[in-house]
Structures are given as structure tokens and as C-alpha cells.
Scaffold this motif. Structure first.
Motif, short mmCIF file in Angstrom:
data_model
loop_
_atom_site.label_atom_id
_atom_site.label_comp_id
_atom_site.label_asym_id
_atom_site.label_seq_id
_atom_site.Cartn_x
_atom_site.Cartn_y
_atom_site.Cartn_z
N ASP A 1 121.86 -1.49 -6.32
CA ASP A 1 122.56 -2.77 -5.92
C ASP A 1 121.70 -3.84 -6.02
N GLY A 2 121.99 -5.16 -5.68
CA GLY A 2 121.23 -6.24 -5.59
C GLY A 2 119.90 -6.29 -4.91
N GLU A 3 119.81 -5.38 -3.95
CA GLU A 3 118.63 -5.24 -3.12
C GLU A 3 117.71 -3.93 -3.50
N GLY A 4 118.17 -3.51 -4.44
CA GLY A 4 117.33 -2.27 -5.22
C GLY A 4 117.61 -1.06 -4.54
N PHE A 5 118.62 -0.66 -3.81
CA PHE A 5 119.03 0.37 -3.16
C PHE A 5 119.72 1.33 -4.17
N THR A 6 119.54 2.53 -4.23
CA THR A 6 120.20 3.53 -5.12
C THR A 6 121.80 3.61 -4.69
N LEU A 7 122.86 3.74 -5.56
CA LEU A 7 123.96 3.71 -5.12
C LEU A 7 124.60 5.40 -5.52
N TYR A 8 125.55 5.60 -4.77
CA TYR A 8 126.03 6.98 -4.77
C TYR A 8 127.38 7.33 -4.94
N ARG A 9 127.83 8.52 -5.53
CA ARG A 9 129.32 8.87 -5.63
C ARG A 9 129.36 10.12 -5.04
N PHE A 10 130.89 10.31 -4.37
CA PHE A 10 131.16 11.60 -3.86
C PHE A 10 132.19 12.14 -4.55
N TRP B 1 127.31 14.79 -2.95
CA TRP B 1 126.86 13.60 -3.12
C TRP B 1 125.94 13.23 -4.27
N TYR B 2 126.00 12.58 -5.11
CA TYR B 2 125.15 12.11 -6.29
C TYR B 2 124.73 10.74 -6.57
N ALA B 3 123.56 10.58 -6.93
CA ALA B 3 123.26 9.07 -7.56
C ALA B 3 124.20 8.99 -8.35
N ALA B 4 124.46 7.59 -8.76
CA ALA B 4 125.37 7.15 -9.88
C ALA B 4 124.50 6.62 -10.97
N ALA B 5 125.05 7.12 -12.27
CA ALA B 5 124.33 6.39 -13.18
C ALA B 5 124.82 5.14 -13.63
N PRO B 6 124.36 4.18 -14.31
CA PRO B 6 124.80 2.87 -14.56
C PRO B 6 126.37 2.66 -15.17
N ASP B 7 126.81 4.02 -15.71
CA ASP B 7 128.05 3.86 -16.16
C ASP B 7 129.23 4.65 -15.36
N GLY B 8 128.64 5.00 -14.05
CA GLY B 8 129.48 5.74 -13.02
C GLY B 8 129.48 7.18 -12.83
N LYS B 9 128.85 7.82 -14.14
CA LYS B 9 128.86 9.25 -14.26
C LYS B 9 127.63 9.70 -13.18
N LYS B 10 127.42 10.87 -12.90
CA LYS B 10 126.42 11.43 -12.19
C LYS B 10 125.21 11.46 -12.92
N ALA B 11 124.18 10.65 -12.19
CA ALA B 11 122.76 10.54 -12.87
C ALA B 11 122.20 11.93 -12.56
N SER B 12 121.25 12.30 -13.77
CA SER B 12 120.83 13.54 -13.66
C SER B 12 119.27 13.21 -14.54
#
Length: 335
Positions: A87-96, A175-186
Motif C-alpha cells: 500500500d501507500g505506506e509500503g505494507f504488504t497486502l494480503y488476500r483470504f 492467507w497469502y500475500a497478494a501479487a500486483p495483479d491480485g493473484k497469490k504471490a509466490s
């Protein structure tokens, strides 16, 4: 008609009781008092703030989530999860995994939203090279407009204390970090790989290692070049059985320090599996309060020594740990 219906209910109840008894579940399938939920994957936070209690952060309570604004989103390369969305503060975003993208819907409320703060769509701008059309919002029950990326609601993780942290990756197997396109990061999925990445990938393939495909089922089957069909978890990590455990009655011989090397596989819904036998597919309520998935009543584990999808370094350890077939059988163990 009523007689037939009553008889049917009795038979169904008897079948459930028979399975429960066969697996040695003597508490009606309910978690024992003081249950702390499922064990965390290696390196993941171990307490309930990570969503391990109460169905891994499923809906509960009605408190308004404290949303943080998305702001200017960015793509950042990490060692743990590859390229992730921040996000704008540099924190990792996640999806459930228990959320829905089509239609967008959040299953994280109440205490869950305290551990996984909601990211609002306020000021959201896409990272460089990402289509702005992927960004959207979903109205939550409390009125908050939550950011979505390709339909998936976005969250932070309370245990990420500084920009760049990725402590929420793999928590609870949901719970997984989101890739820039919304998929799961790996790992290895980012664009910042060095010139030797291709050569490394070829070497990994020769060793039977492979990157986990996106959006794997909670438990599925992988064709290993040496072991044949074996069970893997959502992250593509090999699943194991311990020969000193028991299925009838269901007992575990892996406790305490053992669990640091062999984390339990958290419960997975039957409809979140692919190619797995559902015979004896029940949750084991362990004496230590953890909930563990079983196949054919045998408790399942992963191995902390496996560092990436495709690794099978736990195979044969101590002559007692073995990969698992889709039917829950030991793979490679002498009969």
C-alpha cells in the motif's frame, strides 16, 4: 412417510458415529476445551492473532474494522513471497482464501479484522504496469469500502510491524500475500529475478522441484518423478505421515519439539480438495488442543526442512516419516 424419514436419520447418525468411533474421536468431533486451533506453518506466527482460532479468522462479531487507506500501490520484491503488492505506506497486502472474488465478498469480520486490518479503497492508484481496471471496492457490512484487486478484498496483517514485512504469508493455510495483479504471490514470480534465475529453475526441475501453481486446492495431488502421486498442501508443499502415529484409535506421537520440525496440516474442507480420498477424512482434535487434518484417519504433517514446492527432504527421515498417497497410504515405506 415419517417412519421412513426417522429411520433414514437414524441410519445417517449411526454411519457418522461409526466413522467417529473408528477414528477414535471420542469427543463428538468438537474441539477440546482450551483449543488453540491449528499449528502455524514454519516461520508463521503461532498465536490466535494470526487467525488460527475460530476457523482461521472466519466471520465473527460485528465490530467496525479499522480500515487503512490504500493510497499509491506498488510492487515490491521479497525473498519470502516473490513480488508482492504494497500500500501507500509500503505494507504488504494480503488476500483470504475464504473470501470471494466473483462476486467480491469478505469473510473476515470481528476479531479476524483486528488481526487482518481492512484496506480501504481510499486514494487507491495502481502500481506501474498494472491495469487500473483491476482495482475496485466492495462495501462491507459496516459500510467500509474495502479495496479489491481483481475482485479479491485486500488486507494488511497486524504482525507486519514495518514496511517490507511478509509475516502473514501462508498463515492458517488461507492467507497469502497478494501479487500486483491480485493473484497469490509466490517466490520466483516477480520481475526482478537475476540473470541466473533461468538456470536455477532448470536445476530445480532436474531435482524434481517445481513452483506451486497459483490457486491450488487446500489438499491436492502432485506427480513426483521419484515417488509418484503424493499429497501436497495449498502452497504445494509435500504432506507426510508419521509411522509412530495411530489411526485406530487416532493418536499422535509427534508433540512438543517434534511439531517445530513437523507442523500439523490444518483442517481443510472436503470441497477444497482435488484427487484426495475422503475415507476417514476427519479433523483430529489433538490432546494438545490443535486441530489436524487426517486422511483415512491418519494425522497429516508438513516438514520444516522442505523449503519450496516440490521438496521431499522429509521422505524417510528416521525411517518413520513418509510422503502420503491420495488414499492416505505411506509412500516408499517398506511393508
Amino acid at each position: 412417510m415419517n417412519t421412513w424419514r426417522n429411520a433414514s436419520l437414524v441410519l445417517t447418525a449411526a454411519a457418522v458415529l461409526a466413522l467417529t468411533t473408528a477414528c477414535g474421536q471420542d469427543n463428538g468431533g468438537q474441539a477440546p476445551a482450551g483449543s488453540v486451533g491449528a499449528a502455524a506453518p514454519a516461520g508463521a506466527p503461532a498465536d490466535n492473532a494470526g487467525g488460527y482460532g475460530s476457523d482461521y479468522g472466519a466471520a465473527g462479531g460485528g465490530a467496525k474494522a479499522a480500515a487503512t487507506p490504500a493510497g499509491q500501490l506498488a510492487a515490491e520484491e521479497t525473498d519470502k513471497a516473490g513480488e508482492v503488492l504494497t500500500d501507500g505506506e509500503g505494507f504488504t497486502l494480503y488476500r483470504f482464501d475464504k473470501d470471494s472474488a466473483k462476486p467480491p465478498k469478505s469473510a473476515c469480520e470481528g476479531d479476524c479484522a483486528k488481526a487482518w486490518p481492512v484496506v480501504s479503497a481510499e486514494g487507491a492508484k495502481p502500481p506501474a504496469g498494472v491495469d487500473a481496471a483491476l482495482l475496485g471496492e466492495v462495501a462491507r457490512a459496516d459500510g467500509t469500502k474495502q479495496l479489491t484487486v481483481d475482485g479479491w478484498p485486500m488486507y494488511r496483517y497486524a504482525k507486519d510491524t514495518q514496511p517490507g514485512d511478509v509475516n502473514g504469508q501462508g498463515v492458517g493455510g488461507t492467507w497469502y500475500a497478494a501479487a500486483p495483479d491480485g493473484k497469490k504471490a509466490s517466490p520466483g514470480s516477480g520481475s526482478g529475478q537475476d540473470a541466473g534465475a533461468e538456470e536455477g529453475a532448470e536445476q530445480g526441475a532436474e531435482q524434481g522441484a517445481e513452483a506451486a501453481p497459483a490457486d491450488l486446492a487446500g489438499l491436492s495431488v502432485r506427480k513426483d518423478p521419484d515417488l509418484g502421486e503424493i499429497v501436497v498442501d495449498r502452497a504445494g508443499m509435500t504432506v507426510y505421515r508419521f509411522q509412530k502415529d495411530s489411526a485406530w484409535p487416532m493418536k499422535t506421537a509427534c508433540t512438543g519439539e517434534c511439531l517445530k520440525k513437523w507442523p500439523v496440516v490444518a483442517p481443510v474442507e472436503k470441497n477444497d480438495t482435488e484427487g484426495i480420498s475422503t475415507k476417514g477424512y476427519v479433523t483430529f482434535n489433538r490432546p494438545d488442543g490443535l486441530k489436524q487434518q487426517t486422511i483415512d484417519c491418519w494425522p497429516l504433517y508438513t516438514f520444516a526442512g522442505d523449503k519450496k514446492p516440490g521438496d521431499t527432504s522429509g521422505q524417510g527421515v528416521g525411517g518413520t516419516w513418509w510422503a502420503v498417497s491420495p488414499q492416505g497410504k505411506l509412500v516408499g515405506a517398506s511393508k
